[in-house]
Design an enzyme around this catalytic site. Structure first.
Site, short mmCIF file in Angstrom:
data_model
loop_
_atom_site.label_atom_id
_atom_site.label_comp_id
_atom_site.label_asym_id
_atom_site.label_seq_id
_atom_site.Cartn_x
_atom_site.Cartn_y
_atom_site.Cartn_z
N GLY A 37 0.66 -0.60 -0.32
CA GLY A 37 0.34 -0.16 -0.18
C GLY A 37 0.85 1.46 0.06
N GLY A 40 2.23 5.43 4.43
CA GLY A 40 1.06 5.71 5.15
C GLY A 40 -0.04 5.66 5.13
N GLY A 42 -0.25 2.49 6.88
CA GLY A 42 -0.60 1.56 7.60
C GLY A 42 0.01 0.43 7.37
N LYS A 43 0.71 0.11 6.56
CA LYS A 43 1.04 -1.02 6.31
C LYS A 43 2.21 -1.85 7.80
CE LYS A 43 3.55 -0.33 3.23
NZ LYS A 43 3.01 1.48 3.38
N SER A 44 2.69 -1.36 8.20
CA SER A 44 3.90 -1.43 9.55
C SER A 44 3.13 -1.83 10.87
CB SER A 44 5.11 -1.08 9.51
OG SER A 44 5.96 -0.69 8.49
N SER A 111 5.92 -1.92 -2.14
CA SER A 111 6.14 -2.56 -3.19
C SER A 111 5.32 -2.37 -4.73
CB SER A 111 5.66 -3.82 -2.54
OG SER A 111 5.17 -4.37 -2.03
#
Length: 209
Positions: A37, A40, A42-44, A111
Site C-alpha cells: 500500500g 502512510g 498503515g502497513k507496518s 512494493s
C-alpha cells in the site's frame, strides 16, 4: 576442472530437517503475508499488530519492513526504480528462507509494482504467498505523514515518490483488501486473522487465544 569447481560450489545441500518437520514442530504452517500500500497506509502498524496477535497465540513469526531491512540487508540501495526492484527481490528471497524455516513472515512494503510482487509470489508454492492490500486514500496518507515526506515530494525534493511522482499499481487480485484508511486497527487485525486461520491449517485461532 573449473567447471567441476563451479558445480561443487553451486550445489544445494539438502539437510534432513525439512520445512514439513519444522511446521510439525511449530504446530502451524509457514506463509508469507505481504502487506502492500501507499506510504502512510498503515502497513507496518498492521503487520506488527497481527504479529502480536499471532505471537500471543503461540505462532512463530517475524516482521520484515523498511526499518529493519534498509538498515542492513538493503543498506546499499537507494530509491531508483531499479534499486526498489532489487530491494523487493532481496526481501522476497529472505521471506522465502523464513517460510522454509517454518515461520509466518509478515512483510510490509510499499512494493508499488505488480511485477515485483508477482516475482515474490512465484518464489514459493501456491498458497504460501498471501497478498494484503492496505487500501487508504492519498489524502489520508498525507494527513498521517509525520515525517513530511509527501510535502517534500510535492515540492520536488524527493524524486520517484510513490503516489506523487511515481505510480502505485493497485493489486488486481489480492487475497484480502483491508480499508486501513477507515477501519480501526483492531478491525483490520480481525480481518487478517480471519483470512490466516484456515491458511495456517491449525485449530481455530479463537480456541488458542
Amino acid at each position: 576442472m573449473a567447471d567441476e569447481r563451479k558445480s561443487t560450489h553451486t550445489r544445494v545441500h539438502n539437510g534432513t530437517v525439512t520445512r514439513a518437520r519444522r511446521e510439525r514442530l511449530n504446530a502451524h504452517r509457514s506463509v508469507i503475508v505481504w502487506f502492500t500500500g501507499l506510504s502512510g497506509a498503515g502497513k507496518s502498524t498492521l503487520a506488527n499488530a497481527v504479529e502480536e496477535r499471532l505471537h500471543l497465540a503461540g505462532y512463530r513469526t517475524y516482521v520484515l519492513d523498511g526499518d529493519n531491512v534498509r538498515q542492513g540487508l538493503c543498506a546499499d540501495l537507494g530509491f531508483s526504480p531499479d534499486e526498489r526492484m532489487e530491494n523487493i527481490r532481496r526481501v522476497g528471497e529472505t521471506a522465502k528462507l523464513f517460510v522454509d524455516a517454518g515461520v509466518v513472515v509478515l512483510a510490509a512494503f510499499i512494493s508499488p509494482f505488480r511485477s515485483d510482487r508477482a516475482r515474490v509470489r512465484a518464489l514459493v508454492p501456491d498458497g504460501d504467498f498471501i497478498e494484503i492490500h492496505c487500501r487508504c486514500s492519498l489524502a489520508v496518507c498525507e494527513e498521517r505523514d509525520v515525517k513530511g515526506l509527501y510535502r517534500l515530494a510535492r515540492m520536488g525534493a524527493i524524486a520517484e515518490f510513490t503516489g506523487i511522482s511515481s505510480p502505485y499499481e493497485v493489486p488486481e487480485a489480492p487475497e484480502l483488501i483491508v480499508d486501513t484508511g477507515t477501519q480501526h486497527l483492531a478491525e483490520s487485525v480481525d480481518d487478517v486473522m480471519a483470512l490466516l486461520q484456515p491458511r495456517l491449517q491449525v485449530a481455530p485461532l479463537r480456541a488458542r487465544l
